[in-house]
Design an enzyme around this catalytic site. Structure first.
Site, short mmCIF file in Angstrom:
data_model
loop_
_atom_site.label_atom_id
_atom_site.label_comp_id
_atom_site.label_asym_id
_atom_site.label_seq_id
_atom_site.Cartn_x
_atom_site.Cartn_y
_atom_site.Cartn_z
N ASN A 153 0.70 -1.19 0.05
CA ASN A 153 0.02 0.14 0.00
C ASN A 153 0.81 1.29 -0.12
O ASN A 153 1.80 1.53 0.94
CB ASN A 153 -1.00 0.07 1.32
CG ASN A 153 -1.87 1.08 1.23
OD1 ASN A 153 -1.57 2.22 0.94
ND2 ASN A 153 -2.88 0.86 1.86
N HIS A 182 0.89 6.08 2.12
CA HIS A 182 1.66 7.13 2.81
C HIS A 182 3.08 7.79 2.04
O HIS A 182 3.64 8.67 2.63
CB HIS A 182 1.81 6.49 4.33
CG HIS A 182 0.56 6.39 4.96
ND1 HIS A 182 -0.14 7.14 4.99
CD2 HIS A 182 -0.03 5.24 4.99
CE1 HIS A 182 -1.41 6.78 5.68
NE2 HIS A 182 -1.29 5.43 5.74
N HIS A 232 -5.80 3.84 -1.47
CA HIS A 232 -6.92 4.04 -1.11
C HIS A 232 -7.16 5.46 -1.63
O HIS A 232 -6.65 6.57 -1.16
CB HIS A 232 -6.83 4.10 0.49
CG HIS A 232 -8.17 4.19 1.06
ND1 HIS A 232 -8.48 4.18 2.42
CD2 HIS A 232 -9.47 4.55 0.57
CE1 HIS A 232 -9.60 4.47 2.83
NE2 HIS A 232 -10.20 4.72 1.74
N ARG A 249 -9.27 8.44 -0.76
CA ARG A 249 -10.51 8.64 -0.10
C ARG A 249 -10.87 9.76 -0.44
O ARG A 249 -10.62 10.57 -1.21
CB ARG A 249 -9.65 9.01 1.30
CG ARG A 249 -8.76 8.04 2.16
CD ARG A 249 -8.35 8.59 3.32
NE ARG A 249 -9.36 8.75 4.45
CZ ARG A 249 -9.64 8.03 5.58
NH1 ARG A 249 -9.10 6.72 5.81
NH2 ARG A 249 -10.71 8.11 6.32
N ARG A 259 -7.01 12.82 0.90
CA ARG A 259 -5.85 13.26 1.80
C ARG A 259 -4.62 12.91 1.47
O ARG A 259 -3.53 13.63 1.94
CB ARG A 259 -6.20 13.10 3.23
CG ARG A 259 -6.09 11.49 3.68
CD ARG A 259 -6.35 11.48 5.02
NE ARG A 259 -7.65 11.63 5.68
CZ ARG A 259 -8.17 11.16 6.73
NH1 ARG A 259 -7.40 10.42 7.34
NH2 ARG A 259 -9.26 11.28 6.88
N GLU A 286 -8.63 0.73 -3.04
CA GLU A 286 -9.54 0.78 -1.92
C GLU A 286 -10.39 1.94 -2.03
O GLU A 286 -10.04 3.19 -2.50
CB GLU A 286 -8.62 1.11 -0.78
CG GLU A 286 -7.96 -0.34 -0.29
CD GLU A 286 -7.40 0.02 0.88
OE1 GLU A 286 -7.43 0.92 1.80
OE2 GLU A 286 -6.48 -0.96 1.17
N THR A 329 -8.15 3.83 8.45
CA THR A 329 -9.37 2.94 8.66
C THR A 329 -9.73 2.19 9.79
O THR A 329 -9.04 1.26 9.96
CB THR A 329 -9.32 2.02 7.32
OG1 THR A 329 -8.95 2.76 6.09
CG2 THR A 329 -10.75 1.43 6.93
N GLU A 368 -11.38 -9.31 3.16
CA GLU A 368 -10.06 -8.91 3.77
C GLU A 368 -10.47 -8.70 5.53
O GLU A 368 -11.19 -7.70 5.66
CB GLU A 368 -9.46 -7.43 3.23
CG GLU A 368 -8.12 -7.22 3.94
CD GLU A 368 -7.30 -6.23 3.37
OE1 GLU A 368 -7.28 -6.10 2.07
OE2 GLU A 368 -6.44 -5.66 3.88
N HIS A 382 -3.75 -4.51 7.76
CA HIS A 382 -3.89 -3.07 8.67
C HIS A 382 -2.85 -3.46 9.87
O HIS A 382 -3.10 -4.25 10.85
CB HIS A 382 -5.36 -2.82 9.14
CG HIS A 382 -5.63 -1.49 9.24
ND1 HIS A 382 -4.97 -0.89 10.41
CD2 HIS A 382 -5.93 -0.47 8.39
CE1 HIS A 382 -5.23 0.49 10.31
NE2 HIS A 382 -5.80 0.85 9.19
#
Ligand code: PXP
Length: 249
Positions: free
Chosen positions: A12, A15, A48, A50, A54, A75, A106, A156, A199
């Protein structure tokens, strides 16, 4: 008996975009991270988009769709806007996640059981467009059954609580959560669902999760991107890959 096949690692890259957006410029570039991750052995890239944009942007998704060799796991929240975007791109996989504006990440799984009808209608066109639909849920039997009923192919399982208990030194709670994840991975697999997890996973927490034979994929982001500061992204990914493989043998 569960499939002992290779456990896929989805990296992922959200970030990388978080750091980029802290200054509003163009670097670090999440697409460059995605290219590096796939060269380092990532089996897929997760991003993801969002609602508040962000971290990952619409342009990032355009770029990922254009450049990736490995599958994109897109996502998104179950909103009409996100459905339109997914239908335009038709990514390999769409993972439906809950989203609250005020949350830092999340925080929990999707309450599929509460929204079963709406979600069944929501995911049908995504499946018809050829995307594999995954639902991000807590390890609870009623959520797994609801995900199965609405026609999801993949679930998931949320590993956040397991990882948080580990970090807090609450070892009895951590172990209880691991038992729950173990039982629910088995239960979901028995229904014919493909089971993923993710996660909060780190080098310290990944092995017992990777050892669950029913799991086919882990999605890991924040820790790997942080660790890349110290080891570099390829090494951070390869070290995670090794821990996953070791846990599997
Ligand atoms: N899986 C899902 C469904 C997620 O929403 C996230 C976080 O975006 C992850 C995995 C990765 O979590 P982390 O960044 O904590 O590794």
């Amino acid at each position: 008996m569960a499939d002992q096949g290779k456990l896929r690692l989805g990296v992922n890259i959200d970030h990388v975009a978080t750091v980029r957006n802290a200054r509003g410029g163009a670097y670090p570039d999440p697409l460059r991270a995605a290219a590096m991750a796939q060269d380092a052995g990532a089996d897929g890239i997760t991003a993801h988009l969002r609602e508040d944009r962000r971290h990952i942007s619409d342009a990032d998704i355009d770029g990922l769709m254009a450049m990736l060799r490995v599958p994109l796991n897109f996502e998104m929240a179950a909103t009409p806007e996100m459905q339109q975007i997914a239908l335009r791109h038709k990514p390999h996989a769409v993972c439906i996640v809950p989203e609250k504006r005020e949350e830092r990440t999340t925080e929990g799984g999707l309450d599929v059981a509460r929204e079963e009808n709406r979600l069944a209608h929501f995911i049908a066109p995504l499946r018809e467009a050829g995307s594999r639909v995954s639902i991000f849920i807590a390890a609870e039997q009623r959520q797994i059954e609801a995900a199965h009923r609405i026609g999801a192919e993949v679930i998931e399982l949320h590993t956040g609580a397991y990882c948080d208990h580990h970090a807090d030194g609450a070892l009895a709670a951590r172990d209880a959560e691991l038992v729950r994840l173990t039982e629910m991975a088995r239960f979901a697999h028995g229904l014919g669902l493909e089971v993923h997890a993710g996660h909060g996973l780190t080098y310290d927490t990944v092995a017992p999760i990777a050892a669950l034979p029913e799991l086919r994929e882990l999605n890991i982001g924040h820790f790997l991107i942080g660790e890349a500061i110290f080891r570099g992204l390829p090494t951070a990914i390869q070290d995670m890959r090794r821990l996953m493989d070791d846990a599997r043998t």
